[in-house]
Motif scaffolding. Structure first.
Motif, PDB file in Angstrom:
ATOM      1  N   VAL A  14      54.790 -16.576   0.332  1.00 51.35           N
ATOM      2  CA  VAL A  14      53.575 -15.830  -0.016  1.00 51.35           C
ATOM      3  C   VAL A  14      53.861 -14.329   0.007  1.00 51.35           C
ATOM      4  O   VAL A  14      53.458 -13.590  -0.896  1.00 51.35           O
ATOM      5  N   HIS A  15      54.577 -13.860   1.016  1.00 47.47           N
ATOM      6  CA  HIS A  15      54.907 -12.430   1.105  1.00 47.47           C
ATOM      7  C   HIS A  15      55.856 -12.007  -0.013  1.00 47.47           C
ATOM      8  O   HIS A  15      55.700 -10.924  -0.586  1.00 47.47           O
ATOM      9  N   ALA A  18      53.825 -11.748  -3.196  1.00 49.25           N
ATOM     10  CA  ALA A  18      52.953 -10.568  -3.138  1.00 49.25           C
ATOM     11  C   ALA A  18      53.749  -9.298  -3.433  1.00 49.25           C
ATOM     12  O   ALA A  18      53.315  -8.453  -4.217  1.00 49.25           O
ATOM     13  N   ARG A  19      54.896  -9.149  -2.824  1.00 55.84           N
ATOM     14  CA  ARG A  19      55.737  -7.968  -3.070  1.00 55.84           C
ATOM     15  C   ARG A  19      56.186  -7.912  -4.533  1.00 55.84           C
ATOM     16  O   ARG A  19      56.198  -6.851  -5.142  1.00 55.84           O
ATOM     17  N   ARG A  21      54.687  -9.249  -7.171  1.00 54.86           N
ATOM     18  CA  ARG A  21      53.543  -8.900  -8.023  1.00 54.86           C
ATOM     19  C   ARG A  21      53.230  -7.410  -7.929  1.00 54.86           C
ATOM     20  O   ARG A  21      53.025  -6.746  -8.938  1.00 54.86           O
ATOM     21  N   ASP A  67      56.901  -1.875   1.980  1.00 53.78           N
ATOM     22  CA  ASP A  67      55.888  -2.340   2.907  1.00 53.78           C
ATOM     23  C   ASP A  67      54.631  -2.713   2.130  1.00 53.78           C
ATOM     24  O   ASP A  67      54.194  -1.951   1.274  1.00 53.78           O
ATOM     25  N   VAL A  68      54.099  -3.859   2.430  1.00 57.14           N
ATOM     26  CA  VAL A  68      52.874  -4.316   1.773  1.00 57.14           C
ATOM     27  C   VAL A  68      51.870  -4.647   2.871  1.00 57.14           C
ATOM     28  O   VAL A  68      52.141  -5.498   3.716  1.00 57.14           O
ATOM     29  N   ALA A  70      48.912  -6.246   4.984  1.00 56.82           N
ATOM     30  CA  ALA A  70      48.506  -7.649   5.076  1.00 56.82           C
ATOM     31  C   ALA A  70      47.308  -7.956   4.190  1.00 56.82           C
ATOM     32  O   ALA A  70      47.262  -9.017   3.560  1.00 56.82           O
ATOM     33  N   THR A  72      46.547  -6.657   1.387  1.00 58.57           N
ATOM     34  CA  THR A  72      47.015  -6.728   0.004  1.00 58.57           C
ATOM     35  C   THR A  72      47.683  -8.076  -0.247  1.00 58.57           C
ATOM     36  O   THR A  72      47.492  -8.676  -1.301  1.00 58.57           O
ATOM     37  N   VAL A  73      48.456  -8.558   0.711  1.00 57.72           N
ATOM     38  CA  VAL A  73      49.101  -9.863   0.586  1.00 57.72           C
ATOM     39  C   VAL A  73      48.039 -10.935   0.409  1.00 57.72           C
ATOM     40  O   VAL A  73      48.142 -11.805  -0.468  1.00 57.72           O
ATOM     41  N   LEU A  76      46.446 -10.697  -3.115  1.00 62.11           N
ATOM     42  CA  LEU A  76      47.344 -11.198  -4.143  1.00 62.11           C
ATOM     43  C   LEU A  76      47.524 -12.707  -4.046  1.00 62.11           C
ATOM     44  O   LEU A  76      47.632 -13.393  -5.058  1.00 62.11           O
ATOM     45  N   ALA A  77      47.549 -13.231  -2.847  1.00 58.65           N
ATOM     46  CA  ALA A  77      47.677 -14.688  -2.673  1.00 58.65           C
ATOM     47  C   ALA A  77      46.418 -15.398  -3.184  1.00 58.65           C
ATOM     48  O   ALA A  77      46.504 -16.447  -3.810  1.00 58.65           O
TER      49      ALA A  77
END
Length: 80
Positions: A14-15, A18-19, A21, A67-68, A70, A72-73, A76-77
């Motif tokens: 998932v991380h 997200a990164r 994307r 760094d993203v 949480a 935002t993750v 995006l998820a």
């Protein structure tokens, strides 16, 4: 892949997505679609479609964010 904590690989995937994307990546080739990957939106596409997507992805100029946050993750998820 192995981990010491249950479902850690799912969190890592998932991380990663997200990164990717956030950084403008357009393609993540997993080689095989498993039930696990399908849960996260993986699909099988014909070879010619893949080649077209690959050409477009290679023309892009993505970056890998350091760094993203949480939240935002999670956003995006949820949009997958």
């Amino acid at each position: 892949m192995f981990s010491r904590v249950e479902d850690a690989s799912k969190v890592a995937l998932v991380h990663l997505v997200a990164r990717m994307r956030l950084g403008g990546f357009r393609l993540l080739d997993t080689q095989f679609v498993t039930a696990h990957l399908a849960r996260f939106g993986a699909i099988e596409i014909p070879r010619e479609d893949y080649r077209k997507r690959l050409r477009a992805a290679l023309r892009a100029r993505p970056h890998f964010p350091e760094d993203v946050p949480a939240d935002t993750v999670v956003q995006l998820a949820d949009s997958a």
